[in-house]
Design a protein around this motif. Structure first.
Motif: not given
Length: 116
Positions: A36-45
Motif C-alpha cells: 500500500x501507498x497513500x497520498x494526502x492532498x497536496x502531498x506526494x504519494x
C-alpha cells in the motif's frame, strides 16, 4: 496484465480502526511485492507498507506499531489492518504490486478519512 481491486476505506474517528483489502487478478505469478501507498492532498504519494512473497515486510516509520500488512496464502489478496488511526492518516490509499521488468501495477485508490 494484473488488476488490483481495493476495498475497505471509509470515515472513522481518531483512535479507531479500518481494514483495507486488495485483491489481485490476472498474471499474479509475476508480482512481488504487494502493498500500500497513500497520498494526502497536496502531498506526494508515500509508502505505507509492503509484503514480499518471502513473508518479509517493510513499513513506514509513521505507521509502525499501528498498521499491520498481511497476505493470504493464495497470494492474491493483501490486507492492511490500521489501528489507532490519526487525522494525519487521512489520504487516498492505493494498492500496489511490483511487476519487475513488466512494470508496476496500481489500484484505483480508496479514501480513508480520520476525523479528530
Amino acid at each position: 496484465q494484473v488488476r488490483l481491486v481495493e476495498s475497505g476505506g471509509g470515515l472513522v474517528q481518531a483512535g479507531g480502526s479500518l481494514r483495507l483489502s486488495c485483491a489481485a487478478s490476472g498474471s499474479i505469478f509475476r508480482i512481488d511485492p504487494m502493498g500500500w501507498y497513500r497520498q494526502a492532498p497536496g502531498k506526494q504519494r508515500e509508502l505505507v507498507a509492503l509484503i514480499f512473497t518471502s513473508g518479509s515486510t517493510k513499513c513506514a516509520e509513521s505507521v509502525k506499531g499501528r498498521f499491520t500488512i498481511s497476505r493470504e496464502k493464495n497470494k492474491r489478496t493483501v490486507h492492511l489492518q490500521m489501528n489507532s488511526l490519526k487525522p494525519e492518516d487521512t489520504a487516498v490509499y492505493y494498492c500496489y504490486a511490483g511487476g519487475g521488468a513488466f512494470g508496476d501495477y496500481w489500484g484505483q485508490g480508496t479514501q480513508v478519512t480520520v476525523s479528530s
